[in-house]
Structure formats: C-alpha cells, structure tokens
Design an enzyme around this catalytic site. Structure first.
Site, PDB file in Angstrom:
ATOM      1  N   LYS A   1       7.968  70.764  56.728  1.00  0.00           N
ATOM      2  CA  LYS A   1       8.667  69.775  57.567  1.00  0.00           C
ATOM      3  C   LYS A   1       9.648  69.402  56.717  1.00  0.00           C
ATOM      4  CE  LYS A   1       6.978  65.562  57.861  1.00  0.00           C
ATOM      5  NZ  LYS A   1       7.959  64.471  57.501  1.00  0.00           N
ATOM      6  N   ASN A   2       9.462  68.860  55.321  1.00  0.00           N
ATOM      7  CA  ASN A   2      10.189  68.061  54.577  1.00  0.00           C
ATOM      8  C   ASN A   2      11.444  69.018  54.063  1.00  0.00           C
ATOM      9  OD1 ASN A   2       8.958  65.785  55.059  1.00  0.00           O
ATOM     10  ND2 ASN A   2       8.064  65.566  53.047  1.00  0.00           N
TER      11      ASN A   2
ATOM     12  N   CYS B   1       9.220  50.712  57.703  1.00  0.00           N
ATOM     13  CA  CYS B   1       8.331  51.529  58.135  1.00  0.00           C
ATOM     14  C   CYS B   1       7.106  51.239  57.399  1.00  0.00           C
ATOM     15  CB  CYS B   1       8.682  52.990  57.883  1.00  0.00           C
ATOM     16  SG  CYS B   1       8.206  53.685  56.247  1.00  0.00           S
TER      17      CYS B   1
ATOM     18  N   ARG C   1      11.558  50.793  52.340  1.00  0.00           N
ATOM     19  CA  ARG C   1      12.272  51.825  52.147  1.00  0.00           C
ATOM     20  C   ARG C   1      13.887  51.860  52.306  1.00  0.00           C
ATOM     21  NH1 ARG C   1       8.929  56.725  55.117  1.00  0.00           N
ATOM     22  NH2 ARG C   1       9.856  58.267  53.535  1.00  0.00           N
ATOM     23  N   PRO C   2      14.693  51.227  51.419  1.00  0.00           N
ATOM     24  CA  PRO C   2      15.870  50.423  51.668  1.00  0.00           C
ATOM     25  C   PRO C   2      16.992  51.828  51.524  1.00  0.00           C
ATOM     26  CG  PRO C   2      15.103  50.124  49.412  1.00  0.00           C
ATOM     27  CD  PRO C   2      14.142  50.822  50.169  1.00  0.00           C
ATOM     28  N   VAL C   3      18.199  51.755  51.643  1.00  0.00           N
ATOM     29  CA  VAL C   3      19.199  52.842  51.739  1.00  0.00           C
ATOM     30  C   VAL C   3      20.229  52.644  50.713  1.00  0.00           C
ATOM     31  CG1 VAL C   3      18.748  53.628  54.117  1.00  0.00           C
ATOM     32  CG2 VAL C   3      20.469  51.750  53.722  1.00  0.00           C
ATOM     33  N   ASP C   4      19.878  51.776  49.701  1.00  0.00           N
ATOM     34  CA  ASP C   4      20.839  51.247  48.854  1.00  0.00           C
ATOM     35  C   ASP C   4      21.514  52.608  47.927  1.00  0.00           C
ATOM     36  OD1 ASP C   4      18.329  51.436  47.812  1.00  0.00           O
ATOM     37  OD2 ASP C   4      18.814  50.217  45.955  1.00  0.00           O
ATOM     38  N   LEU C   5      20.397  53.463  47.795  1.00  0.00           N
ATOM     39  CA  LEU C   5      21.107  54.765  46.826  1.00  0.00           C
ATOM     40  C   LEU C   5      21.949  55.632  47.630  1.00  0.00           C
ATOM     41  CD1 LEU C   5      17.656  55.431  45.102  1.00  0.00           C
ATOM     42  CD2 LEU C   5      19.296  53.750  44.710  1.00  0.00           C
TER      43      LEU C   5
ATOM     44  N   LYS D   1      16.885  55.457  40.539  1.00  0.00           N
ATOM     45  CA  LYS D   1      15.314  55.853  40.852  1.00  0.00           C
ATOM     46  C   LYS D   1      15.674  57.073  41.534  1.00  0.00           C
ATOM     47  CE  LYS D   1      12.020  53.543  43.661  1.00  0.00           C
ATOM     48  NZ  LYS D   1      11.631  52.299  44.453  1.00  0.00           N
ATOM     49  N   VAL D   2      14.714  58.012  41.376  1.00  0.00           N
ATOM     50  CA  VAL D   2      14.546  59.339  41.944  1.00  0.00           C
ATOM     51  C   VAL D   2      14.382  59.225  43.529  1.00  0.00           C
ATOM     52  CG1 VAL D   2      13.371  61.603  42.298  1.00  0.00           C
ATOM     53  CG2 VAL D   2      13.500  60.602  40.200  1.00  0.00           C
ATOM     54  N   SER D   3      15.220  59.732  44.216  1.00  0.00           N
ATOM     55  CA  SER D   3      14.951  59.550  45.696  1.00  0.00           C
ATOM     56  C   SER D   3      15.245  61.118  46.336  1.00  0.00           C
ATOM     57  CB  SER D   3      15.884  58.640  46.294  1.00  0.00           C
ATOM     58  OG  SER D   3      16.359  58.818  47.877  1.00  0.00           O
TER      59      SER D   3
ATOM     60  N   ASP E   1       2.669  62.232  48.855  1.00  0.00           N
ATOM     61  CA  ASP E   1       2.419  62.782  50.351  1.00  0.00           C
ATOM     62  C   ASP E   1       0.919  63.310  50.317  1.00  0.00           C
ATOM     63  OD1 ASP E   1       4.578  61.562  51.308  1.00  0.00           O
ATOM     64  OD2 ASP E   1       5.538  63.675  51.690  1.00  0.00           O
TER      65      ASP E   1
ATOM     66  N   ILE F   1       5.277  55.491  43.944  1.00  0.00           N
ATOM     67  CA  ILE F   1       6.505  55.799  44.660  1.00  0.00           C
ATOM     68  C   ILE F   1       6.671  54.712  45.959  1.00  0.00           C
ATOM     69  CG2 ILE F   1       7.661  57.651  46.010  1.00  0.00           C
ATOM     70  CD1 ILE F   1       7.020  58.630  43.378  1.00  0.00           C
TER      71      ILE F   1
ATOM     72  N   ARG G   1       3.216  64.434  63.960  1.00  0.00           N
ATOM     73  CA  ARG G   1       4.706  64.334  63.340  1.00  0.00           C
ATOM     74  C   ARG G   1       4.690  65.429  62.187  1.00  0.00           C
ATOM     75  NH1 ARG G   1       5.986  59.399  60.617  1.00  0.00           N
ATOM     76  NH2 ARG G   1       7.383  60.763  59.960  1.00  0.00           N
TER      77      ARG G   1
HETATM   78  C1  UD1 Z   1      10.835  61.843  51.228  1.00  0.00           C
HETATM   79  C2  UD1 Z   1       9.781  62.689  52.032  1.00  0.00           C
HETATM   80  C3  UD1 Z   1       8.492  61.852  52.022  1.00  0.00           C
HETATM   81  C4  UD1 Z   1       7.887  61.541  50.772  1.00  0.00           C
HETATM   82  C5  UD1 Z   1       9.102  60.884  49.982  1.00  0.00           C
HETATM   83  C6  UD1 Z   1       8.632  61.036  48.341  1.00  0.00           C
HETATM   84  C7  UD1 Z   1      11.048  63.602  53.835  1.00  0.00           C
HETATM   85  C8  UD1 Z   1      11.350  63.875  55.039  1.00  0.00           C
HETATM   86  N1  UD1 Z   1      10.247  62.818  53.680  1.00  0.00           N
HETATM   87  O1  UD1 Z   1      11.005  60.621  51.721  1.00  0.00           O
HETATM   88  O2  UD1 Z   1       7.475  62.703  52.987  1.00  0.00           O
HETATM   89  O3  UD1 Z   1       6.782  60.888  50.430  1.00  0.00           O
HETATM   90  O4  UD1 Z   1      10.481  61.765  50.005  1.00  0.00           O
HETATM   91  O5  UD1 Z   1       8.112  62.150  47.948  1.00  0.00           O
HETATM   92  O6  UD1 Z   1      11.458  64.661  53.080  1.00  0.00           O
HETATM   93  N2  UD1 Z   1      14.696  54.316  47.666  1.00  0.00           N
HETATM   94  C9  UD1 Z   1      15.342  53.320  47.518  1.00  0.00           C
HETATM   95  N3  UD1 Z   1      16.576  53.280  47.983  1.00  0.00           N
HETATM   96  C10 UD1 Z   1      17.080  54.284  48.732  1.00  0.00           C
HETATM   97  C11 UD1 Z   1      16.323  55.341  48.755  1.00  0.00           C
HETATM   98  C12 UD1 Z   1      15.002  55.389  48.283  1.00  0.00           C
HETATM   99  O7  UD1 Z   1      14.776  52.202  46.796  1.00  0.00           O
HETATM  100  O8  UD1 Z   1      18.324  54.244  48.840  1.00  0.00           O
HETATM  101  C13 UD1 Z   1      12.902  54.107  47.272  1.00  0.00           C
HETATM  102  C14 UD1 Z   1      12.225  54.646  48.396  1.00  0.00           C
HETATM  103  O9  UD1 Z   1      11.505  52.761  48.995  1.00  0.00           O
HETATM  104  C15 UD1 Z   1      10.844  54.840  47.629  1.00  0.00           C
HETATM  105  C16 UD1 Z   1      11.289  55.825  46.774  1.00  0.00           C
HETATM  106  O10 UD1 Z   1      12.874  55.663  46.456  1.00  0.00           O
HETATM  107  O11 UD1 Z   1      10.069  53.954  46.867  1.00  0.00           O
HETATM  108  C17 UD1 Z   1      11.195  57.365  46.928  1.00  0.00           C
HETATM  109  O12 UD1 Z   1      11.830  57.399  48.107  1.00  0.00           O
HETATM  110  P1  UD1 Z   1      12.438  58.657  48.612  1.00  0.00           P
HETATM  111  O13 UD1 Z   1      12.274  59.802  47.806  1.00  0.00           O
HETATM  112  O14 UD1 Z   1      14.127  58.388  49.148  1.00  0.00           O
HETATM  113  O15 UD1 Z   1      11.726  59.219  49.957  1.00  0.00           O
HETATM  114  P2  UD1 Z   1      12.442  59.988  51.279  1.00  0.00           P
HETATM  115  O16 UD1 Z   1      13.274  60.794  50.823  1.00  0.00           O
HETATM  116  O17 UD1 Z   1      12.632  58.801  52.444  1.00  0.00           O
END
Ligand code: UD1
Length: 430
Positions: free
Chosen positions: A22-23, A126, A131-135, A172-174, A317, A339, A409
């Site tokens: 899925k991911n 959620c 789960r912010p979008v700042d990055l 931070k790894v995202s 996960d 995470i 899902r």
């Molecule tokens: C993806 C996966 C999800 C998995 C997660 C971590 C998909 C569809 N989903 O979610 O199943 O649990 O990776 O392996 O692939 N963060 C920030 N700012 C940002 C973006 C993220 O602070 O702008 C934080 C998040 O809140 C979290 C961390 O970074 O604490 C990791 O999140 P991220 O790797 O971005 O997760 P997703 O890509 O949403």
C-alpha cells in the site's frame, strides 16, 4: 458495519500470498500526475486507501482503468492499473478528499512541478498524532516555491520558469516529505540534493519508477538523494514492491498462533530488523525461492524489547502487531515508539483481552500472560486493528473486532488469507 469474528486456538498451516505494498502504491499512483503519458502499475493491492486515491486522482483529471486479473482462485487480486493524466483539470485537492487519507496531501509535489501551482487542503490531525506538514513546506520552499496557508489550505506557487533545484536537509526523517520532494524535483530546473532523506524501500521503489519514466535520481536507499531535473517525464510500466508490513504482520500471526506458513511473493530483505525480532521471540524463519517460511512449533514466545525507528530500524507500522505477540511472552518486554507520539491506542483494547501492559511516556511495558480471553474490541487505526486480530488468534473463545474499515484500508482479504491457513476468522456484516 462489518466486524471480524475470531475464534482463537488454531495453528496456522499453509501459504499466504503477500500483496503489493500500500505504502508504495500510493506514491506511485500520485507520480502518474507528473506525466501526460500513461503510467501502468502492476501488483496494485485492492484496498480502501487505493480506491480513495483513485477518486482523488480522478478529480485532478486522471483517466484510470483497472484490469482485474484473478491470479489464483479465491486468493488475491493483483491488479494492473493504468493512469493517464493527459491534462490536469484541477490543481485543488479539497478538504473532503484529503481529510480521508493523509497521503493524498502528497499530490502537492507533482501538481506544483507540472502546473506551477497547487492548492491542497491541510490533512488535519489523525488518530496516531498531529502529523504536521512543516517539512513539506520547508522543502518545497527550498525548491523556490512560495507557500502560504489560508483557510485550512496550503497554496503553493512555483516561480515563473518552474521549480528550481535546491538543497534541503530534513531535520527529521519523513517518508512522505521525501516522496514529495523527490517527485517535485524531477521536473525542476537544475539539481536537487536531499539530505537525511528517508531510506524506506517504498522510497527506493518510487525512485525506480520515476527513473523508468525518465527522471534522473541517484542515491535512493541512502540518506542523500540527488535529483537532476529533466524537462518532462514519459509513461512507464512498473511493478509495486511486496508489502513488508503485511509480510511482518502475518509472520507475527504465525509466531503467535504457532504453525508453519510460507509467505509468498515477498522478500525477507525488506524487513530484516522485524524478522530478527520475531526470530528472537522463538520462531524459525528461512528464505524460500519466492518468499519466507515461518515456523513455530511447541516452544513458547520469548520476551523481546524493540524500539521503532526509520528504515532500516524496526517499523512503527509493525509496533502494534509486535505488542500483540508480546502479550503472550514468557516474561517482560519493552516496546518504545519513537516515530509517532500517540501510537498506543491498541494498549487499552489488548487489555480487554487480558493483556498486562503499562505505559510510561513512549515506552510500553508488556508483562506476558499465559492466556488471553476473547472479548469485543475496537479497531482504532489501521495497524492497531490487526494487532487485535493477532491477539485474537491466540485468545480463548471469541474476539469480535469492530470498526473493521480501519483494517480494510491496508489489509487485502485478511480473513480469507488467514482462514485458508486454518484460522477461524470471519467477516460478519450487520
Ligand atoms: C508513512 C507511512 C506510514 C508510516 C510512516 C512512518 C505511507 C502512506 N504512510 O507515513 O504508514 O507509519 O511513514 O514510517 O507511506 N513529520 C513532521 N513534519 C512533516 C512530516 C512528518 O513532523 O512535515 C513527522 C510525523 O509527525 C512523524 C514523523 O515525522 O512523527 C514521520 O512521519 P512520516 O515519515 O512523514 O510519515 P508518513 O509519510 O505520513
């Protein structure tokens, strides 16, 4: 609303086919917006999240056709799906669609790169944290985008000549922000270097597909990814990689229930850390030519401590599922979540089955018990829900899991896959 009824106590024996991830499927589908040509994806899983993204891409003008092919009688549908976005008819992703699935926010990357603008609703909170979008915003800004947030929407605009290659190091790894910046940078002018990028196999899969479409990406799978921008991308054909989370989930189910199962169409190298933890818990795991064999006979489950981490660490996960397994261990284990800040909602539900778990900050202490007893429980999020199924497989009597839409899902035909291996699992429609 559907529920899943499990009567525990049966061992698992047989073969479980693993679906496409899925991911990986979600970002690959979104990448189709980068080209006016056709992107064909094979091994696309049949899941509620995939169907939702099909609706979202349709809203942007994608023409999508699905060739369902029954691969093996009654077991799994691996679908081939064709995506053609000849013209982007809308650069807006509305709240009604984005709020249903966070990953749909990721359309911001391709829309901005191809059309020079995007208006995408903030995904909102959620169940597993803020789960912010700042990055995403910082990273796209590093590629020259102007971004403002207004009325719950992120409005992004590229410079007149399009996005410009830049350098961005994630604080931070995202996973999601790595996907989006990689996609956006494919069509930027010049070269982009992403530091501290996610190394997840799904990022590598997306890079592989983008390169097949004509992108110039290198370093995927390491923490530095370099993307040389190109003028346009073409269509391609790509097979979605196996779902490592589904693989780990069924491996833990076998470790929990006991038995001997072959997980087919998957690769151990996608989840080494998790498999090692399952081995230490007492299961035997070996490679087959097309997957993994997992056996646990007789011996009890040993306690194992884990800490979630970005890849190649233990995946968040699989945290809930591993906790499910540890509820029956012969001692005390500690499970630390690094995470997401609120990913322990399954604790209360597991407690309803008789598990002994206490929380201290980001660590759960699990004291193994010799028996669990079936009870009605609620699926709180996608991965939490399947931990209840795993616990239910070893619980005495009936476990009834409600809010099964969370399970649908991300797990394709879960009850069918488990039933064929001898579990007593059925879907009950009210
Ligand atoms: C993806 C996966 C999800 C998995 C997660 C971590 C998909 C569809 N989903 O979610 O199943 O649990 O990776 O392996 O692939 N963060 C920030 N700012 C940002 C973006 C993220 O602070 O702008 C934080 C998040 O809140 C979290 C961390 O970074 O604490 C990791 O999140 P991220 O790797 O971005 O997760 P997703 O890509 O949403």
């Amino acid at each position: 609303m559907d529920r899943i009824r499990i009567v525990g106590g049966n061992e698992l024996h047989g073969v479980i086919p693993i679906s496409g991830a899925k991911n990986a499927a979600l970002p690959l589908m979104i990448a189709s917006l980068l080209t006016d040509d056709t992107l064909t994806l094979e091994n696309v899983p049949h899941l509620a999240d995939v169907e939702q993204l099909i609706r979202i891409l349709g809203n942007h003008g994608a023409d999508i056709s699905v060739n369902g092919r029954r691969e093996r009688q009654g077991e799994s549908y691996a679908r081939t799906v064709h995506f053609t976005s000849r013209n982007i008819v809308s650069t807006t992703a509305p709240y009604e669609l984005v709020s249903k699935m966070r990953a749909s926010f990721w359309v911001i990357g391709p829309l901005l790169a191809r059309e020079g603008r995007a208006r995408v609703s903030l995904p909102g909170g959620c169940a597993i944290g803020t789960r912010p979008v700042d990055l995403f915003i910082e990273g796209l800004t590093a590629l020259g985008a102007s971004i403002e947030i207004d009325g719950g929407y992120v409005n992004a605009t590229a410079p007149a000549g399009g996005l410009i290659g830049g350098r961005y190091t994630f604080p931070k790894v995202s996973v999601g922000a790595t996907h989006v910046l990689m996609m956006a940078a494919t069509l930027a002018n010049g070269t982009t270097v992403l530091g501290n990028a996610a190394r997840e196999p799904e990022v590598v899969d997306l890079a592989k597909c983008l390169n097949a479409m004509g992108a110039k990406i290198s370093g995927q799978g390491t923490s530095t990814i370099t993307i040389e921008g190109v003028r346009s991308l073409s269509g391609a054909r790509h097979r979605v990689l196996p779902d490592r989370i589904e693989t780990g989930t069924y491996a833990m189910a076998v470790a929990m229930a006991g038995g001997d199962v072959i997980l087919e169409d998957t690769e151990a190298s996608l989840l080494d850390t998790a498999l090692e933890a399952i081995r230490r818990a007492g299961a035997e795991i070996s490679d087959t030519n097309n997957g993994i064999r997992i056996v646990r006979n007789g011996a009890g489950i040993r306690p194992v401590d884990i800490v979630t981490d970005p890849f190649p660490g233990f995946p968040t996960d699989l945290q809930a599922q591993f906790m499910g397994l540890m509820t029956r261990s012969s001692g005390v284990s500690h499970i630390t979540e690094t995470i997401f800040e609120n990913r322990f909602m399954h604790v209360q539900e597991l407690a309803r089955l008789g598990a002994k778990i206490s929380l201290s900050g980001q660590t759960a202490k699990v004291e193994g018990v010799s028996r669990l007893k079936g009870a009605p429980v609620m699926a709180t999020d996608l991965r939490a829900s399947v931990s209840l199924v795993i616990a239910g497989l070893a619980a005495e009597g009936e476990t009834m899991v409600s809010r099964v839409y969370n399970l649908d899902r991300g797990f394709e035909r879960l009850e069918e896959k488990l039933t064929r291996c001898g579990a007593h699992v059925e879907r009950v429609s009210d």
